[in-house]
Design a protein around this motif. Structure first.
Motif, PDB file in Angstrom:
ATOM      1  N   ASN A 108       8.607  -7.783   4.747  1.00 46.07           N
ATOM      2  CA  ASN A 108       7.981  -7.998   3.496  1.00 46.07           C
ATOM      3  C   ASN A 108       8.725  -8.859   1.913  1.00 46.07           C
ATOM      4  O   ASN A 108       8.164  -9.692   1.772  1.00 46.07           O
ATOM      5  CB  ASN A 108       7.138  -7.363   3.023  1.00 46.07           C
ATOM      6  N   ALA A 111       8.507 -12.824   3.612  1.00 47.13           N
ATOM      7  CA  ALA A 111       7.212 -12.528   3.264  1.00 47.13           C
ATOM      8  C   ALA A 111       7.048 -13.642   1.670  1.00 47.13           C
ATOM      9  O   ALA A 111       6.655 -14.456   1.619  1.00 47.13           O
ATOM     10  CB  ALA A 111       5.879 -11.780   3.562  1.00 47.13           C
ATOM     11  N   GLN A 169       3.132  -9.876  -2.487  1.00 45.25           N
ATOM     12  CA  GLN A 169       2.557  -9.805  -0.155  1.00 45.25           C
ATOM     13  C   GLN A 169       4.383  -8.358  -0.027  1.00 45.25           C
ATOM     14  O   GLN A 169       3.871  -7.963   1.476  1.00 45.25           O
ATOM     15  CB  GLN A 169       4.069 -10.482   0.010  1.00 45.25           C
ATOM     16  N   LEU A 173       1.914  -5.848   2.751  1.00 53.49           N
ATOM     17  CA  LEU A 173       2.041  -6.269   3.625  1.00 53.49           C
ATOM     18  C   LEU A 173       3.739  -4.923   3.782  1.00 53.49           C
ATOM     19  O   LEU A 173       4.322  -4.789   3.267  1.00 53.49           O
ATOM     20  CB  LEU A 173       3.424  -7.399   4.750  1.00 53.49           C
ATOM     21  N   TRP A 184      -0.900 -12.365   9.301  1.00 52.42           N
ATOM     22  CA  TRP A 184       0.819 -12.661   8.723  1.00 52.42           C
ATOM     23  C   TRP A 184       1.402 -12.082   9.537  1.00 52.42           C
ATOM     24  O   TRP A 184       1.178 -11.968  10.966  1.00 52.42           O
ATOM     25  CB  TRP A 184       0.057 -10.909   7.786  1.00 52.42           C
ATOM     26  N   VAL A 188       0.403  -5.075   9.360  1.00 51.85           N
ATOM     27  CA  VAL A 188      -0.245  -4.975   8.649  1.00 51.85           C
ATOM     28  C   VAL A 188      -1.720  -3.760   8.812  1.00 51.85           C
ATOM     29  O   VAL A 188      -1.744  -3.243   9.868  1.00 51.85           O
ATOM     30  CB  VAL A 188      -1.600  -6.144   7.329  1.00 51.85           C
ATOM     31  N   ASP A 202      -5.695 -12.293  -1.248  1.00 55.49           N
ATOM     32  CA  ASP A 202      -5.678 -13.145  -0.074  1.00 55.49           C
ATOM     33  C   ASP A 202      -5.645 -14.630  -0.149  1.00 55.49           C
ATOM     34  O   ASP A 202      -5.080 -15.727  -0.016  1.00 55.49           O
ATOM     35  CB  ASP A 202      -5.621 -12.335   0.876  1.00 55.49           C
TER      36      ASP A 202
END
Length: 348
Positions: A108, A111, A169, A173, A184, A188, A202
């Motif tokens: 995460n 990300a 995020q 996540l 992703w 998730v 999103d």
């Protein structure tokens, strides 16, 4: 009944045939990606590093504000190559060699850095396009807006907003890598996947990047070209009255070079992002509305390949359109490789 049964069997057969050819195309793309992504990394990292060095020297004839934007774009593209290409897509393609990532709980955080750098790369292109539009449209506003200080403020603001936007995020996540090209690339939970709030977030993320920039770049380029054509006609008429038609017009020549650079960067972005934008938005709308459709995921893979290519092409655009950049690049490469060449000659 028989006709209905035959129709159902035909539909099922067609569906499985569709899945089969989609699977074959995905397999072919996977084989191509195994060579394409490492080569892209080997080309993209040095290209952007060379661009950063040349732009940092600021000796190739462009204004300070333009140099700031292009330098920021090169840095953002390099970060995308690192966080997206090298640390995401290459491990997905070679997952058997990166299984240790399953035990590294940082997905995460990864990300956030990946999507923030992607946002910066995209929105820096928008800010550069707007800067050129202002420079061409208004000489009065140009002196106030198209400065190095303004460029630094704009780029800093975009960077801060991009990072802040992607903090979500971390909560959407998990820290677990899944190493597949899913919506992703991190784990998730079902609560997130089927939550209307998180799906809305999103969707908004995709609207803000890259859909809104896509539209803005198109509009700004149309208005910029229109302004240049109008200005060129006026200048030609004035020069005709002064009987200097055959003399060179340095201002028009500089504008022509500027617009060629701008259009090539913009067209490069639009063409290489178009596939991924279209597929991603369609998939998310279908997911949000619970529509049952066959998702051609090989289109997503192709979209990723083209999108990542866009982070490696600006150096070559500069080299093609800017004579001084080519000279600076040649001198830099000569300086880098001269000791090596000298060593080879001495050893002979």
């Amino acid at each position: 009944m028989n006709r209905s049964l035959i129709g159902s069997l035909y539909t099922i057969s067609t569906y499985y045939e569709t899945l089969q050819w989609q699977w074959w195309i995905s397999c072919i793309l996977h084989v191509i990606q195994a060579g394409y992504y490492p080569v892209l990394a080997l080309v993209g990292v040095p290209s952007n590093l060379l661009t950063i060095v040349i732009l940092s020297r600021n000796n190739w004839g462009l204004s300070k504000s333009v140099t700031c934007y292009l330098l920021a774009m090169a840095v953002a593209d390099l970060l995308v190559i690192v966080f997206d290409l090298i640390l995401r897509h290459i491990p997905i393609v070679y997952k058997e060699h990166f299984r240790f990532l399953y035990y590294v709980p940082t997905c995460n955080i990864h990300a956030i850095l990946l999507y923030a750098s992607t946002d910066c790369s995209v929105w820096f292109t928008v800010t550069f396009t707007f800067d050129r539009f202002v420079a061409i449209s208004s000489q009065t506003l140009k002196s106030k807006y198209c400065t190095r200080k303004t460029a630094a403020v704009v780029l800093g603001t975009v960077s801060l907003l991009s990072f802040s936007k992607n903090i979500t995020q971390y909560f959407m996540l998990t820290g677990r890598y899944i190493l597949v090209n899913a919506p992703w690339f991190c784990g998730v939970s079902f609560a997130v996947q089927y939550s209307l709030v998180w799906m809305t977030v999103d969707i908004l993320n995709y609207v803000l990047t890259p859909c809104a920039p896509f539209v803005l770049i198109l509009l700004l380029n149309v208005m910029t070209v229109r302004q240049i054509l109008m200005t060129s006609k006026v200048r030609k008429r004035l020069r005709a009255h002064k009987n200097v038609e055959n003399a060179e017009d340095s201002e028009l020549d500089n504008r022509r070079k500027s617009i060629i650079l701008l259009l090539l960067i913009s067209v490069n972005f639009i063409l290489l992002w178009a596939v991924l934008i279209t597929f991603s938005m369609w998939r998310r709308v279908c997911f949000l509305l619970n529509l049952i459709v066959t998702h051609e995921y090989f289109i997503q893979d192709l979209g990723f390949m083209l999108q990542l290519l866009s982070c490696c092409t600006n150096t070559y655009i500069y080299a093609v359109t800017q004579t001084k950049f080519r000279e600076a690049l040649r001198k830099l490469l000569s300086h880098l490789f001269f000791p090596f060449i000298k060593h080879i000659k001495s050893s002979e």
